[in-house]
Design a protein around this motif. Sequence first.
Motif, PDB file in Angstrom:
ATOM      1  N   LYS A  88       0.921  -1.288   0.111  1.00 24.02           N
ATOM      2  CA  LYS A  88       0.021  -0.514  -0.295  1.00 24.02           C
ATOM      3  C   LYS A  88       0.862   1.591  -0.025  1.00 24.02           C
ATOM      4  CE  LYS A  88      -3.863   2.985   2.511  1.00 24.02           C
ATOM      5  NZ  LYS A  88      -4.627   2.518   4.055  1.00 24.02           N
ATOM      6  N   MET A  89       1.970   1.045   0.788  1.00 28.59           N
ATOM      7  CA  MET A  89       2.872   2.551   0.616  1.00 28.59           C
ATOM      8  C   MET A  89       3.351   2.810  -0.866  1.00 28.59           C
ATOM      9  SD  MET A  89       6.330   2.857   2.889  1.00 28.59           S
ATOM     10  CE  MET A  89       7.222   1.629   2.323  1.00 28.59           C
ATOM     11  N   ILE A  90       3.972   1.825  -1.382  1.00 29.71           N
ATOM     12  CA  ILE A  90       4.364   1.806  -2.287  1.00 29.71           C
ATOM     13  C   ILE A  90       3.210   2.366  -3.653  1.00 29.71           C
ATOM     14  CG2 ILE A  90       5.433   0.286  -4.039  1.00 29.71           C
ATOM     15  CD1 ILE A  90       7.111  -1.417  -2.663  1.00 29.71           C
ATOM     16  N   SER A  91       2.257   1.811  -3.460  1.00 26.24           N
ATOM     17  CA  SER A  91       1.251   2.628  -4.415  1.00 26.24           C
ATOM     18  C   SER A  91       1.381   3.542  -3.839  1.00 26.24           C
ATOM     19  CB  SER A  91      -0.179   2.129  -4.171  1.00 26.24           C
ATOM     20  OG  SER A  91      -1.057   2.099  -4.609  1.00 26.24           O
ATOM     21  N   ASN A  92       0.682   3.847  -2.641  1.00 28.38           N
ATOM     22  CA  ASN A  92       0.201   5.562  -2.101  1.00 28.38           C
ATOM     23  C   ASN A  92       1.630   6.457  -2.725  1.00 28.38           C
ATOM     24  OD1 ASN A  92      -1.525   4.775  -1.129  1.00 28.38           O
ATOM     25  ND2 ASN A  92      -1.155   4.631   0.528  1.00 28.38           N
ATOM     26  N   VAL A  93       2.916   6.068  -2.512  1.00 28.33           N
ATOM     27  CA  VAL A  93       3.897   6.656  -3.323  1.00 28.33           C
ATOM     28  C   VAL A  93       4.288   7.315  -4.425  1.00 28.33           C
ATOM     29  CG1 VAL A  93       6.482   6.739  -3.027  1.00 28.33           C
ATOM     30  CG2 VAL A  93       5.429   6.075  -0.960  1.00 28.33           C
ATOM     31  N   SER A  94       4.199   6.241  -5.309  1.00 25.80           N
ATOM     32  CA  SER A  94       3.256   6.732  -6.554  1.00 25.80           C
ATOM     33  C   SER A  94       2.704   7.072  -7.092  1.00 25.80           C
ATOM     34  CB  SER A  94       3.562   4.775  -7.080  1.00 25.80           C
ATOM     35  OG  SER A  94       4.241   3.831  -6.757  1.00 25.80           O
ATOM     36  N   HIS A  95       1.389   6.753  -6.173  1.00 25.72           N
ATOM     37  CA  HIS A  95       0.805   8.237  -6.709  1.00 25.72           C
ATOM     38  C   HIS A  95       0.436   9.406  -6.204  1.00 25.72           C
ATOM     39  CE1 HIS A  95      -3.265  10.316  -5.580  1.00 25.72           C
ATOM     40  NE2 HIS A  95      -4.457   9.614  -6.465  1.00 25.72           N
ATOM     41  N   ASP A  96       1.474   9.715  -5.058  1.00 25.59           N
ATOM     42  CA  ASP A  96       1.338  10.674  -5.264  1.00 25.59           C
ATOM     43  C   ASP A  96       2.265  11.521  -5.098  1.00 25.59           C
ATOM     44  OD1 ASP A  96      -0.174  10.767  -2.943  1.00 25.59           O
ATOM     45  OD2 ASP A  96       0.727  10.227  -1.125  1.00 25.59           O
ATOM     46  N   LEU A  97       3.627  10.604  -6.101  1.00 24.95           N
ATOM     47  CA  LEU A  97       4.921  11.686  -6.696  1.00 24.95           C
ATOM     48  C   LEU A  97       4.047  12.054  -7.966  1.00 24.95           C
ATOM     49  CD1 LEU A  97       7.700   9.585  -5.579  1.00 24.95           C
ATOM     50  CD2 LEU A  97       7.163  11.599  -4.768  1.00 24.95           C
ATOM     51  N   ARG A  98       3.842  10.513  -8.692  1.00 31.14           N
ATOM     52  CA  ARG A  98       2.871  10.414 -10.005  1.00 31.14           C
ATOM     53  C   ARG A  98       2.042  11.923 -10.496  1.00 31.14           C
ATOM     54  NH1 ARG A  98       1.530   6.191 -10.049  1.00 31.14           N
ATOM     55  NH2 ARG A  98      -1.099   6.604 -10.044  1.00 31.14           N
ATOM     56  N   THR A  99       0.838  12.639  -8.976  1.00 31.38           N
ATOM     57  CA  THR A  99       0.272  13.378  -9.184  1.00 31.38           C
ATOM     58  C   THR A  99       1.590  14.584  -9.390  1.00 31.38           C
ATOM     59  OG1 THR A  99      -1.549  11.863  -8.536  1.00 31.38           O
ATOM     60  CG2 THR A  99      -1.298  14.702  -8.477  1.00 31.38           C
ATOM     61  N   PRO A 100       2.128  15.142  -9.138  1.00 33.10           N
ATOM     62  CA  PRO A 100       2.495  16.732  -9.088  1.00 33.10           C
ATOM     63  C   PRO A 100       3.329  16.286 -10.481  1.00 33.10           C
ATOM     64  CG  PRO A 100       3.290  14.890  -7.303  1.00 33.10           C
ATOM     65  CD  PRO A 100       2.145  14.090  -7.446  1.00 33.10           C
ATOM     66  N   LEU A 101       4.060  15.446 -10.403  1.00 32.72           N
ATOM     67  CA  LEU A 101       5.289  15.291 -12.025  1.00 32.72           C
ATOM     68  C   LEU A 101       3.818  15.252 -12.568  1.00 32.72           C
ATOM     69  CD1 LEU A 101       7.341  12.291 -10.868  1.00 32.72           C
ATOM     70  CD2 LEU A 101       8.499  14.258 -10.949  1.00 32.72           C
ATOM     71  N   THR A 102       3.062  14.722 -13.184  1.00 31.90           N
ATOM     72  CA  THR A 102       2.229  14.750 -14.028  1.00 31.90           C
ATOM     73  C   THR A 102       1.956  15.617 -14.200  1.00 31.90           C
ATOM     74  OG1 THR A 102       1.679  12.671 -13.864  1.00 31.90           O
ATOM     75  CG2 THR A 102       0.321  14.178 -15.244  1.00 31.90           C
ATOM     76  N   VAL A 103       1.527  16.764 -13.213  1.00 33.91           N
ATOM     77  CA  VAL A 103       1.292  18.164 -13.561  1.00 33.91           C
ATOM     78  C   VAL A 103       2.541  19.049 -14.465  1.00 33.91           C
ATOM     79  CG1 VAL A 103       0.569  20.431 -12.728  1.00 33.91           C
ATOM     80  CG2 VAL A 103      -0.060  18.266 -12.120  1.00 33.91           C
ATOM     81  N   ILE A 104       3.713  18.890 -13.970  1.00 31.29           N
ATOM     82  CA  ILE A 104       4.685  19.595 -13.954  1.00 31.29           C
ATOM     83  C   ILE A 104       4.690  19.523 -15.864  1.00 31.29           C
ATOM     84  CG2 ILE A 104       6.932  19.856 -13.745  1.00 31.29           C
ATOM     85  CD1 ILE A 104       6.735  19.395 -10.251  1.00 31.29           C
ATOM     86  N   LEU A 105       5.257  18.378 -15.289  1.00 34.08           N
ATOM     87  CA  LEU A 105       5.049  17.122 -17.229  1.00 34.08           C
ATOM     88  C   LEU A 105       4.269  18.659 -18.245  1.00 34.08           C
ATOM     89  CD1 LEU A 105       6.959  16.401 -18.642  1.00 34.08           C
ATOM     90  CD2 LEU A 105       5.044  14.178 -19.067  1.00 34.08           C
ATOM     91  N   GLY A 106       3.335  18.645 -17.560  1.00 34.96           N
ATOM     92  CA  GLY A 106       1.754  19.021 -18.578  1.00 34.96           C
ATOM     93  C   GLY A 106       2.411  20.735 -18.415  1.00 34.96           C
TER      94      GLY A 106
END
Length: 311
Positions: A88-106
Motif C-alpha cells: 500500500k505504501m509503494i502504491s501511495n508513494v507512486s501515486h503521490d509522486l506521479r500526480t505532481p510530476l504529471t502536472v509539472i510535465l503538463g
Amino acid sequence: MVILLLVVIGILLAIIVFQYLASRTRSGNIQQLQGKLKQVMEDQTGESLLLFTNDRELQSLLVEINQLLDYARKRAAAYEKTEMATKKMISNVSHDLRTPLTVILGYIETIHLDPLMSSQEREELLAKVYKKTLELLELIHKFFDLSKLESGDEQMPIERVHINEVCRQNILAFYEILTNKGFDVRVAIPDEAIFVLGNEAALNRMLNNLLSNAIQHGGDGKVIGLTLRTEKEFALIEILDHGKGISEQHQDRVFERLYTLEDSRNPTSPSSGLGLAITKRLARAIGGTVTLFSKPHEQTVFSIRLKRIQY
C-alpha cells in the motif's frame, strides 16, 4: 546361589523388556509427532500438537514445539501485515509522486509546444511549475524524515523546553493567515512558565503538523484552538477544530504511515497521510504521546502529552 542368580537374571530381563517397550512407545510417539508436525506445516493450520503420554521429556518437548509454532504463526501474520502495508505504501508513494510530476510535465509541455505564448503566460506557468516542484520536494523530504524516524537514525536529544514559548511561536506563525481567512482563533496559554522534557525542534515540527492538519481538514468549522495546561506531572497541548471531524472507525488509523486523510476526513484533500505519522513517531522519540478525540461536526482534538519538570 543359583536361585539368586536366576532372580537377578529375571530382573535384568524385565528391565530390558521394559526399556525396549518404553523405547518403542517413545519412538512411536515421536513418529506420531513428526507426522502431525509435517501436516500442520504443510497445511498451514492454526492447530497445536496434542499427544497423550506420561513421558515428561516428551511433554516438555511438546510444549516447546507448540510455543515455537505459535511464535512462527505470529511472525508470519506480522510479516503478511507488513507486506500488505508495504504494498500500500509503494502504491501511495507512486501515486503521490506521479500526480505532481504529471502536472509539472503538463505545464512544461504547454510552454514547449506553444511558441506563440505570451511572456506573461509563460511566467505564470513557470510560477506554477516552481510551486509544484516545491510541493514535490517537500513530499520527498517527508518520506525521508519518516524513514529516518522509523529506522532510529534521527537523533533526538532530550532537553528542558519552555513549552509556553514554543506554543506561542507556533500559533503566531499561523495567526495572520487564520484571522485573514475569518477563523475564530482560540488560544489559552498560561502566564506561568511550564517546562517539559522534550526536544524543541521536534515539538515545533509536531505543532506545525497538527495546526496545518487542523486548518486543512477542519477549516470548514472556522474555529482553530491551541490550549496548554498541566495535569499532575504532565503538560498537555491540545489542538482543536470544529470541522467535519474523524469518524470512530478511522480514529485508530490516522497515525499510520500513508493512511491518507482522504479516507477519513476530506475526500478532496491532497494530503499524503505522512504528517500525523511523523508527529506520532516524533512524540514517541521524545518520550511523549499524541492522541485523538473527535466528535464529527462538533470538535476534534489532538493532544500532546509530555513529562513536566520543575524549573
